[in-house]
Design a protein around this motif. Structure first.
Motif, mmCIF file in Angstrom:
data_model
loop_
_atom_site.group_PDB
_atom_site.id
_atom_site.type_symbol
_atom_site.label_atom_id
_atom_site.label_comp_id
_atom_site.label_asym_id
_atom_site.label_seq_id
_atom_site.Cartn_x
_atom_site.Cartn_y
_atom_site.Cartn_z
ATOM 1 N N GLU A 11 31.323 14.736 49.494
ATOM 2 C CA GLU A 11 31.100 14.259 48.338
ATOM 3 C C GLU A 11 31.316 14.952 46.962
ATOM 4 O O GLU A 11 30.917 16.086 47.148
ATOM 5 N N ILE A 12 32.036 14.038 46.198
ATOM 6 C CA ILE A 12 32.496 14.608 44.871
ATOM 7 C C ILE A 12 31.091 13.960 43.931
ATOM 8 O O ILE A 12 31.647 13.213 43.740
ATOM 9 N N ALA A 13 30.311 15.485 43.223
ATOM 10 C CA ALA A 13 29.804 15.219 43.021
ATOM 11 C C ALA A 13 29.547 15.945 41.058
ATOM 12 O O ALA A 13 30.657 16.899 41.188
ATOM 13 N N PRO A 14 29.464 15.530 39.933
ATOM 14 C CA PRO A 14 29.931 15.869 38.644
ATOM 15 C C PRO A 14 28.585 17.264 38.650
ATOM 16 O O PRO A 14 27.243 17.583 39.444
ATOM 17 N N LEU A 15 29.619 18.295 37.859
ATOM 18 C CA LEU A 15 28.792 19.109 37.607
ATOM 19 C C LEU A 15 27.792 18.971 36.481
ATOM 20 O O LEU A 15 27.699 18.386 35.678
ATOM 21 N N VAL A 16 26.903 20.016 36.645
ATOM 22 C CA VAL A 16 26.033 20.246 35.872
ATOM 23 C C VAL A 16 26.155 20.682 34.712
ATOM 24 O O VAL A 16 27.381 21.473 35.454
ATOM 25 N N PRO A 17 24.915 20.900 33.570
ATOM 26 C CA PRO A 17 25.582 21.060 32.317
ATOM 27 C C PRO A 17 25.889 22.498 32.811
ATOM 28 O O PRO A 17 26.611 23.500 31.634
ATOM 29 N N ALA A 18 25.290 23.377 33.222
ATOM 30 C CA ALA A 18 25.556 24.924 33.155
ATOM 31 C C ALA A 18 26.562 25.280 33.765
ATOM 32 O O ALA A 18 27.283 26.313 33.279
ATOM 33 N N LEU A 19 27.484 24.450 34.556
ATOM 34 C CA LEU A 19 28.806 25.302 35.122
ATOM 35 C C LEU A 19 29.946 24.015 35.111
ATOM 36 O O LEU A 19 30.545 25.081 34.277
ATOM 37 N N LYS A 20 29.724 23.936 33.051
ATOM 38 C CA LYS A 20 30.793 23.273 32.560
ATOM 39 C C LYS A 20 30.926 24.558 31.826
ATOM 40 O O LYS A 20 31.043 24.129 30.432
ATOM 41 N N SER A 21 32.229 25.057 32.053
ATOM 42 C CA SER A 21 32.704 25.803 31.737
ATOM 43 C C SER A 21 33.546 26.296 32.054
ATOM 44 O O SER A 21 33.857 26.987 32.995
ATOM 45 N N TYR A 22 34.999 27.135 31.414
ATOM 46 C CA TYR A 22 36.042 27.832 31.429
ATOM 47 C C TYR A 22 35.774 29.241 32.518
ATOM 48 O O TYR A 22 36.790 29.368 33.020
ATOM 49 N N TRP A 23 35.152 29.570 31.962
ATOM 50 C CA TRP A 23 34.174 30.640 32.766
ATOM 51 C C TRP A 23 34.284 30.150 34.120
ATOM 52 O O TRP A 23 35.120 31.338 35.550
ATOM 53 N N MET A 24 34.116 29.439 34.810
ATOM 54 C CA MET A 24 34.407 28.610 36.399
ATOM 55 C C MET A 24 35.087 28.963 36.563
ATOM 56 O O MET A 24 35.563 29.809 38.236
ATOM 57 N N LYS A 25 36.181 28.870 36.099
ATOM 58 C CA LYS A 25 37.244 29.071 36.799
ATOM 59 C C LYS A 25 38.026 30.479 36.938
ATOM 60 O O LYS A 25 38.605 30.599 37.838
ATOM 61 N N ILE A 26 37.561 31.293 36.007
ATOM 62 C CA ILE A 26 38.060 32.734 36.733
ATOM 63 C C ILE A 26 37.213 33.387 37.561
ATOM 64 O O ILE A 26 37.223 34.272 38.235
ATOM 65 N N HIS A 27 35.784 33.263 37.385
ATOM 66 C CA HIS A 27 34.291 34.212 37.663
ATOM 67 C C HIS A 27 34.340 34.214 39.746
ATOM 68 O O HIS A 27 34.160 34.556 39.835
ATOM 69 N N VAL A 28 34.591 32.431 39.334
ATOM 70 C CA VAL A 28 35.227 32.030 40.883
ATOM 71 C C VAL A 28 35.602 32.509 42.468
ATOM 72 O O VAL A 28 35.474 33.329 42.572
ATOM 73 N N PRO A 29 36.881 32.320 41.875
ATOM 74 C CA PRO A 29 38.670 32.541 42.207
ATOM 75 C C PRO A 29 38.189 34.256 42.787
ATOM 76 O O PRO A 29 38.341 35.031 43.746
ATOM 77 N N ALA A 30 38.035 34.916 41.118
ATOM 78 C CA ALA A 30 37.689 36.602 41.453
ATOM 79 C C ALA A 30 37.029 37.251 42.365
ATOM 80 O O ALA A 30 36.920 37.979 42.790
ATOM 81 N N ASN A 31 35.569 36.791 42.480
ATOM 82 C CA ASN A 31 34.743 36.358 43.356
ATOM 83 C C ASN A 31 35.157 36.293 44.886
ATOM 84 O O ASN A 31 34.730 37.385 45.644
#
Lengths: 468, 676
Positions: free
Chosen positions: A253-273
């Motif tokens: 199920e697709i759920a909205p993001l919690v406020p802490a995850l709403k950031s452009y950082w997620m686009k680069i930190h997670v894939p790099a990991n």
């Protein structure tokens, strides 16, 4: 070779990389840039400066990737084509249902609903919705694993080609699933929309496709399909978890993001990991392959003992992870299950050793090659893992007020980093090779897995985004 | 490493104590050992929850282990002396390695090895040899060939030979330096931003943590910090809407220090935005920064992931809470026949004293929440994932002995079992779960009917009237009715009284204690149940009648449901612990924003170190420092000979392949190689 004027001229002229690019290379590059530009035009109102930079930076990196590793050009075109097909067909289909009074989330579910004969659409049910694409990916990865093993056992070239084709297709479908899911999240509403790397379900898909891509690179580079079976085993394990998570917990199920995850950082930190995790997982499976081949050739008691200890530890940890129930019956059932799984590993290992003896060491890959790929994979993983950890620190500084808080997840990332730093030092500076490094690589996967999911299950902290 | 054995004609340096120490500190074994120990030590901090109140640990581990862990400083392990010592030894190991190897590295980068001897080059694996005609042309071609393949070329003429040396990937050496130096730099940044200066101040007696004061203004001078006292800190402060603060609180172990800021922060407004599902979407604060020193005032909105930076300080949106909302209560007494209600005003974090028959009771208002969003139960009819239970207030009621009970009252009635109820939760201590009283709402969605019902139970006079009337009616046609009437009425009143003050349990107790045989007791229970029910129903009818309901017609399903729910609530009132129900009737919401304020001057040093390390790691892992040599000399037979050899410092197998390929290509230029 005779020396001719032409030959001399050839060898002594400066080769330009750019001149060697083909028409397809240019078509590919131009399409990517145009696509990025179009995306910018459509969505710039939703993006801040950093996200625009990420958009164009990604486009440039993908062009570089395609030019350097030629196979990915067709791969990226395929992903784009299928995803676009789905995206283009989705909007009007949803519009029709919304006009009939459904809300968009229900509409998406309906289109892909296997039981709904009236409103669901064939294409979405079986191919184009993100869930069906992911099911295709899952099935293909599992089948590819088996066919790779078949190829290893029989050296059938045809089987090898089929396995490779399946792996490429699975990876395409995995990326398509992620792309379409990205779109679906926005179709539900623009509040809910986000890049699909935000929870445990989504990143397990990412892990599978990235590991597969890294594997396919080495398969092409070393021109051998022998490693496929082992590497795809870890991908299949991830798929197994993914399917359980999907069907038992409804995690898709697709759920909205919690406020802490709403950031452009997620686009680069997670894939790099996940480039890091994927590379480490691949190296671990090659380490396992190495040890099995070695053991099949010349069994050593020390290896057997370490193997038994490892199986015991893994079994114990999985038992502890599943415990949490109050009733003794459930605990006993869990214990029985984990003993079964541990026993299963033992039997599997036994079978693999027998199988390798049957195949014969001449037909198995050379240990030096496995050692070499293992080292390269860990080097790749280490580089990107370092980047990912630093990006994580930068994100933490922006979100929580400090770049390092000794949070369990951060600390375990450090532990993984230290582990592989030590591994690389042993190899590069002490010249260690072979068996001990292979074991270390396998143990490294345990440490990495703990940092990846164990922290979320057993420990708590600021990082609890992927809870089971 | 390099196959540089041919250049080992260097005098061995004297083995001094200093060089032994340096050797040890810079040794690989030590480095790897330190890395592993740091990893293991870090694990401890993740498994053992850090910085919890000591009482938690004592409860969990028992006093002995608690003392043991405390002595090892395991509760704040990453700030402990020995962990710091580990990091220091890592820095020393890194420094030794950089100190020892950097000169060599830099030298390697510059040195083209133009003095290599023919013999030693000839022993390098894969070296190839040619007999050539024209030294000058071949030399030019070979040099060009090296360049075309990415090698930088240098030439040197010796007496007996000409050497053309190529080199590429020399930045690998710099990668080595950067990778290791970068780690030192980032550690320096990290230490700058650690709590080491606080620990230093504490041990020097300059600062002392305060764990007694309730208000910041009461904190003693020694617990205060002025701007500039600390190099770095991370603190928190909550500011209510409309309020200003010029400090932040640093939580240290079980106490705090207050760090004053060189400017003031005013909270103009705080907002929580929600998704349509009810989940929080974003938290935002409108701040005004007032800097008197520099005569600067400006406004900025911050949100999660969007902090404010000013004069080296960074202000983050961390949390939110109640900033002193003004609440209005209607206090409904239990056990008052006249149901004299009281309108009381309160403010969050404030208290009111109410005089009751059981003595003065203090209401301490703890918290107010405007929304209570929780996951919906399975099978929610609207298919929603989250429901909003509306506003709630948490308060404590403390008696004159100091014992307090905590209540949570929800402002709006919530749907339950087909009807609406006002929920009031009670717990005697924070570690307990709430137990709930559900007061059924009447047709007008108020508690009035219920309260009137209960008040009537306490109105002995009226209740007796109703009882008498009811019993008369029931016994109208019974023979000897009059004889029993008085008895039954008395019993009824007794039961009512017991039920009022003790619920069903009190009646059950009475039955158990009764001096009649066991088998008769069930009959007694049955009889009591019927009698109690009769009077309660009669009372209920009276209440309905007072509302204007025609009780001669059958009452509605809702009104029946109300009765059953009311019974359930009535039996719980004796356990409620407080002789009144404080109904929240109105509020003026004042929010407070929880800000996290950090001054981390080491941040940029840390990032510099990270970037250096990353660049260093990629240079180190992906560049190989490769050399090619082409030596032109006359062999024993006097022929002009060309010898080509190569080496790379990484990925020997790859280099071998690469070199072979180069040699094949070179053969197209200078001809077939001859066997050496």
């Amino acid at each position: 070779m005779s020396v001719t004027e032409d030959a001399i001229h050839d060898e002594l002229k400066r080769d330009s990389f750019v001149k060697k690019l083909s028409l397809f290379d240019w078509f590919f590059a131009v399409s990517l840039i145009v696509a990025a530009g179009y995306a910018y035009q459509l969505y710039s109102y939703l993006m801040d400066g950093y996200e625009v930079a990420i958009l164009f930076g990604t486009a440039a990196s993908l062009v570089a990737l395609g030019w350097w590793w030629k196979a990915t050009r067709l791969f990226m075109v395929a992903v784009a084509a299928v995803s676009l097909l789905s995206v283009i067909l989705y909007a009007p289909a949803i519009q029709t249902l919304v006009e009939r009074g459904m809300d968009s989330r229900d509409a998406i579910a309906t289109l892909a609903n296997l039981d709904d004969k009236v409103n669901s659409k064939f294409l979405f049910k079986y191919f184009l919705s993100s869930t069906s694409a992911i099911m295709w990916m899952s099935a293909l990865f599992i089948m590819a694993t088996l066919i790779y093993f078949f190829h290893l056992a029989t050296r059938s070239e045809y089987a090898g080609k089929v396995a490779t084709a399946m792996t490429w297709t699975a990876t395409v479908m995995g990326f398509v699933g992620l792309m379409v899911r990205w779109r679906e999240s926005y179709l539900i509403s623009s509040e809910v929309g986000h890049i699909p790397v935000s929870n445990l379900y989504e990143v397990f898909i990412l892990f599978s496709v990235i590991t597969a891509l890294i594997y396919l690179y080495y398969e092409g580079r070393y021109k051998t399909k022998a490693m496929g079976g082992f590497v795809l085993m870890v991908i299949s394990a991830a798929i197994g978890f993914l399917l359980w998570y999907h069907f038992n917990k409804g995690a898709h199920e697709i759920a909205p993001l919690v406020p802490a995850l709403k950031s452009y950082w997620m686009k680069i930190h997670v894939p790099a990991n996940f480039i890091g995790y994927g590379a480490f997982a691949l190296a671990a499976m090659l380490g396992m392959f190495f040890l099995f081949i070695e053991h099949a050739k010349s069994p050593k008691l020390s290896n057997q003992i370490v193997a038994q200890i490892l199986i015991f530890v893994i079994t114990l940890l999985s038992f502890l992870a599943s415990v949490g129930a109050d009733s003794f019956a459930v605990v006993a059932k869990n214990l029985g299950l984990t003993i079964l799984i541990g026993g299963g590993f033992w039997v599997l290992g036994f079978g693999i050793v027998r199988g390798m003896r049957a195949i014969g060491s001449d037909n198995l890959p050379k240990l030096e090659m496995l050692d070499d790929v293992m080292h390269k994979s860990i080097a790749l993983g280490f580089g990107f893992f370092t980047i990912a950890t630093v990006l994580g620190a930068a994100w933490a500084a922006e979100a929580w007020g400090g770049y390092w808080s000794w949070d369990p997840k951060e600390t375990w990332a450090l532990i993984v980093w230290l582990n592989y730093a030590a591994w690389l030092h042993m190899r590069l500076m002490k010249g260690l090779r072979g068996t001990p490094l292979a074991w270390w690589s396998v143990v490294g996967l345990l440490i990495t897995t703990f940092a990846f999911v164990g922290v979320n299950i057993f420990l708590s902290g600021l990082h609890a985004y992927g809870e089971l | 490493m390099d196959n540089n054995t041919h250049t080992a004609d260097v005098a061995r340096p004297a083995v001094t104590r200093r060089s032994v120490l340096l050797d040890f500190l810079g040794s690989m074994n030590l480095a790897i050992t330190i890395l592993v120990i740091i990893a293991i030590a870090s694990v401890i901090g993740t498994v053992l929850k850090q910085n919890q109140p000591y009482t938690d640990y004592i409860i969990k581990f028992g006093p002995f282990w608690h003392e043991f862990f405390l002595s090892l400083n395991l509760y704040d392990i990453y700030s402990s002396i020995w962990f710091l010592a580990l990091l220091v030894s890592l820095v020393m190991s890194l420094s030794a390695c950089i100190f020892r190897n950097t000169p060599t590295m830099l030298q390697e980068m510059r040195n083209f090895r133009l003095n290599s001897k023919i013999k030693s080059l000839g022993t390098i694996e894969g070296a190839k040899s040619w007999v050539i005609d024209d030294v000058e042309t071949t030399e030019k071609n070979v040099a060009r060939f090296f360049e075309v393949n990415g090698y930088k070329v240098r030439r040197k003429q010796h007496d007996d030979r000409i050497i053309v040396a190529g080199m590429r990937g020399r930045w690998n050496r710099l990668g080595y330096v950067f990778a290791h130096l970068g780690i030192i730099v980032l550690l320096v940044g990290g230490v700058m931003d650690s709590t080491i200066d606080i620990s230093l101040r504490e041990s020097l007696g300059l600062s002392q943590i305060d764990n007694e004061s309730v208000f910041v203004k009461d904190m003693p001078k020694i617990s205060q910090l002025q701007p500039g006292d600390l190099l770095s800190f991370r603190g928190n402060v909550s500011i209510a809407e409309g309020q200003t603060a010029n400090f932040t609180l640093l939580r240290i172990r079980e106490g705090s220090l207050v760090q004053y800021l060189p400017f003031a922060i005013k909270l103009k407004d705080f907002r929580v935005e929600h998704y349509s599902s009810g989940q929080p979407k974003s938290f935002e604060s409108d701040l005004v920064i007032i800097d008197k020193d520099r005569d600067v005032t400006f406004e900025q909105t911050i949100a999660v992931n969007h902090p404010l930076q000013y004069r080296g300080y960074t202000i983050y949106q961390a949390s939110f809470g109640d900033g002193g909302s003004e609440l209005k209560f209607k206090v409904w007494p239990f056990y008052d026949a006249k149901l004299r209600t009281l309108d009381v005003e309160g403010v969050v974090h404030g208290e009111r004293v109410l005089e009751t028959l059981s003595g003065p009771l203090t209401i301490e208002v703890i918290d107010f929440k405007k929304y209570n969003v929780r996951p919906a139960m399975q099978g929610d009819p609207k298919g929603k994932k989250f429901v909003n239970d509306g506003s709630s207030v948490v308060f404590k009621v403390r008696n004159s002995s100091g014992i307090a009970k905590e209540y949570i009252n929800y402002m709006s009635p919530l749907k339950q079992n087909g009807g609406y109820v006002f929920v009031s939760g009670l717990r005697n201590s924070p570690s307990e779960a709430y137990r709930y009283l559900h007061i059924p709402a009447d047709d007008k969605f108020t508690v009035e009917r219920f309260m009137k019902f209960h008040a009537l139970m306490n109105n002995t006079e009226r209740a007796q009237q109703i009882a008498t009337k009811t019993v008369s009616q029931v016994l109208k046609n019974a023979p000897d009715g009059d004889k029993y009437k008085q008895n039954i009425v008395t019993t009824m009143m007794e039961l009512l009284d017991r039920f009022n003050y003790g619920g069903y349990a009190a009646i059950e107790n009475h039955v158990r204690k009764a001096a009649i045989p066991e088998d008769q007791k069930s009959k007694m229970r049955e009889a009591y149940r019927k009698v109690l029910n009769t009077i309660l129903q009669a009372l209920y009818m009276d209440v309905l009648q007072a509302e204007g309901v025609d009780i001669h017609k059958p009452i509605s399903e809702q009104q029946q449901g109300f009765y059953l729910a009311a019974l359930d609530a009535l039996r719980q009132i004796p356990l409620y612990g407080t002789p009144f129900y404080a109904q929240l009737t109105d509020f003026t919401h004042v929010e407070s924003s929880g800000l996290s304020i950090a001054k981390l001057p080491g941040k940029n040093v840390f990032y510099l170190g990270c970037i250096m390390s990353i660049i260093g790691i990629f240079l180190l892992l992906y560049l190989s420092h490769q050399r090619l040599w082409a030596v032109f000399y006359k062999n024993e037979s006097g022929q002009d000979t060309l010898l080509v050899a190569g080496s790379g410092n990484r990925n020997v197998a790859d280099f071998r392949q690469h070199f072979q390929l180069l040699m094949e290509k070179l053969s197209r230029v200078v001809g077939e190689p001859k066997n050496i």
